[in-house]
Design a protein around this motif. Structure first.
Motif, PDB file in Angstrom:
ATOM      1  N   THR A   1       0.834  -1.208   0.000  1.00 41.42           N
ATOM      2  CA  THR A   1       0.000   0.000   0.000  1.00 41.42           C
ATOM      3  C   THR A   1       0.868   1.257   0.000  1.00 41.42           C
ATOM      4  O   THR A   1       0.488   2.279  -0.583  1.00 41.42           O
ATOM      5  CB  THR A   1      -0.938   0.019   1.221  1.00 41.42           C
ATOM      6  N   PHE A   2       2.030   1.194   0.653  1.00 44.27           N
ATOM      7  CA  PHE A   2       2.944   2.340   0.634  1.00 44.27           C
ATOM      8  C   PHE A   2       3.620   2.464  -0.726  1.00 44.27           C
ATOM      9  O   PHE A   2       3.764   3.571  -1.268  1.00 44.27           O
ATOM     10  CB  PHE A   2       4.004   2.201   1.732  1.00 44.27           C
TER      11      PHE A   2
ATOM     12  N   LEU B   1       1.251   4.003  -3.006  1.00 44.47           N
ATOM     13  CA  LEU B   1       1.145   5.450  -2.781  1.00 44.47           C
ATOM     14  C   LEU B   1       2.274   6.188  -3.483  1.00 44.47           C
ATOM     15  O   LEU B   1       2.041   7.240  -4.107  1.00 44.47           O
ATOM     16  CB  LEU B   1       1.164   5.739  -1.282  1.00 44.47           C
ATOM     17  N   CYS B   2       3.499   5.680  -3.396  1.00 47.95           N
ATOM     18  CA  CYS B   2       4.643   6.323  -4.048  1.00 47.95           C
ATOM     19  C   CYS B   2       4.446   6.412  -5.560  1.00 47.95           C
ATOM     20  O   CYS B   2       4.678   7.464  -6.172  1.00 47.95           O
ATOM     21  CB  CYS B   2       5.926   5.556  -3.730  1.00 47.95           C
TER      22      CYS B   2
ATOM     23  N   SER C   1       5.721  10.906   0.028  1.00 48.41           N
ATOM     24  CA  SER C   1       4.830   9.816   0.440  1.00 48.41           C
ATOM     25  C   SER C   1       5.182   9.341   1.849  1.00 48.41           C
ATOM     26  O   SER C   1       4.293   9.062   2.663  1.00 48.41           O
ATOM     27  CB  SER C   1       4.938   8.637  -0.534  1.00 48.41           C
ATOM     28  N   SER C   2       6.486   9.267   2.131  1.00 51.18           N
ATOM     29  CA  SER C   2       6.939   8.857   3.468  1.00 51.18           C
ATOM     30  C   SER C   2       6.495   9.869   4.509  1.00 51.18           C
ATOM     31  O   SER C   2       6.030   9.497   5.594  1.00 51.18           O
ATOM     32  CB  SER C   2       8.467   8.717   3.496  1.00 51.18           C
TER      33      SER C   2
ATOM     34  N   THR D   1       2.706   9.651   4.998  1.00 52.56           N
ATOM     35  CA  THR D   1       2.385   8.432   5.755  1.00 52.56           C
ATOM     36  C   THR D   1       2.737   8.598   7.227  1.00 52.56           C
ATOM     37  O   THR D   1       1.964   8.209   8.108  1.00 52.56           O
ATOM     38  CB  THR D   1       3.153   7.231   5.172  1.00 52.56           C
TER      39      THR D   1
END
Length: 357
Positions: free
Chosen positions: A307-308, A311-312, A330-331, A334
């Motif tokens: 999912t991460f 997102l990226c 994104s990091s 999150t």
């Protein structure tokens, strides 16, 4: 013979009576209301399980950033509306999740009931505390004979065996309270007022409203074995409502990170589609856990990690960012959302669930 005109029952505009649908609003001319029509319209309006769903679902899972980009470009009828896709995926998720919640509630009720039974049994056998192995064996034998009535498990009988033989049992209570439970039990037994009982529990005379409310809820929790499960149920019930506030917060975080790009509505569209992807992923996880009891933990971790990564990739495509910028932003998004916003939201929801159950 000239064509006869009729008025549409919905928009009241005139049109040719030979038409099957109103050319102004699209409503069917002879749409008689039946139970079948009623539920059919409901499903179509709220779930829209048609070609648009399949055109939206697979790109949602496999092409990060594709749907929000197309929606922004103006292709808004070819795919499901972002809010509609979010609503559909969230309803399916919470429907499936409700079965897991029900199982947790049953486990909590059984654990609390078991712990309370164990405490009561411990109090009743204190007089048998002895180093005489024969006497200890006699007591344990009686407890085993009445095991069906008491509901004691084998591991609980082992704990009682240690207590009877004079060994110290520190315990691993499912719930512990910071007050003298014997005195509180005595007050409850004589139907003492809650104000007197909460005072015995440690409430000060000049305590404020919220402190008094907290003590009242703790007493309610202490009296009722199922209260903890009720709190959990109340907590889960508030999550869907909370998400309507949490989703715009995520969009606002994106707005801050990409402050020089696009109005807030653009970020909201992205958030709707991303949350729809999250719900779809969690739906897959739930289904896998239901059908595969030994579903490996590392596979679940990889799915969550995806999912991460999703997102990226979505950020890179939707915001036209470099890979490094996409990863860093994104990091940061999150971290802010899942490490700061979510814990605060959980604290608020937990407090509300505790005070309102």
């Amino acid at each position: 013979m000239p064509n006869q005109d009729i008025n549409c029952k919905n928009c009241e505009n005139k049109f040719d009576a030979n038409f099957e649908y109103c050319p102004h609003c699209g409503q069917k001319v002879n749409d008689k209301l039946t139970v079948g029509v009623l539920f059919s319209n409901t499903i179509k309006n709220y779930f829209s399980v048609d070609a648009r769903f399949f055109k939206s679902f697979f790109p949602l899972l496999l092409k990060p950033g594709y749907l929000p980009s197309k929606f922004i470009e103006g292709k808004r009828l070819l795919y499901l509306h972002p809010a509609q896709l979010y609503l559909f995926s969230s309803i399916v998720f919470f429907f499936l999740f409700s079965f897991k919640v029900s199982k947790q509630e049953r486990q909590i009720r059984e654990s609390v009931k078991s712990e309370k039974t164990l405490k009561q049994t411990i109090d009743s056998i204190k007089e048998y505390n002895t180093t005489d192995s024969l006497a200890a064996a006699t007591v344990i034998k009686k407890l085993k004979q009445s095991q069906d009535k008491t509901g004691l498990k084998d591991e609980e009988l082992a704990k009682l065996d240690s207590i009877i033989k004079g060994q110290n049992y520190k315990g691993d209570d499912f719930m512990t309270f910071g007050f003298n439970e014997s005195k509180v039990d005595s007050l409850i037994a004589i139907n003492a007022p809650d104000s007197l009982i909460t005072k015995e529990m440690g409430r000060k005379e000049d305590a404020g409203y919220f402190t008094k409310k907290a003590y009242t809820q703790v007493l309610k929790l202490y009296k009722d074995n199922g209260s903890l499960a009720s709190i959990l149920h109340s907590f889960y019930d508030t999550i869907p409502i909370a998400l309507f506030f949490l989703l715009p917060i995520f969009a606002f975080i994106l707005k801050i990170l990409f402050f020089n790009k696009n109005p807030f509505a653009y970020h909201l569209v992205f958030a709707f589609y991303y949350f729809s992807f999250l719900f779809s992923t969690f739906i897959i996880l739930l289904i896998m856990n239901y059908i595969w009891s030994g579903f490996p933990g590392f596979l679940q971790f990889l799915i969550v990690l995806s999912t991460f990564i999703y997102l990226c990739i979505a950020v890179k495509k939707f915001y036209n960012q470099s890979w490094i910028s996409s990863f860093l932003k994104s990091s940061l998004a999150t971290f802010i959302y899942f490490v700061i916003v979510i814990p605060i939201a959980i604290t608020i929801l937990s407090t509300f669930a505790f005070l309102a159950y």
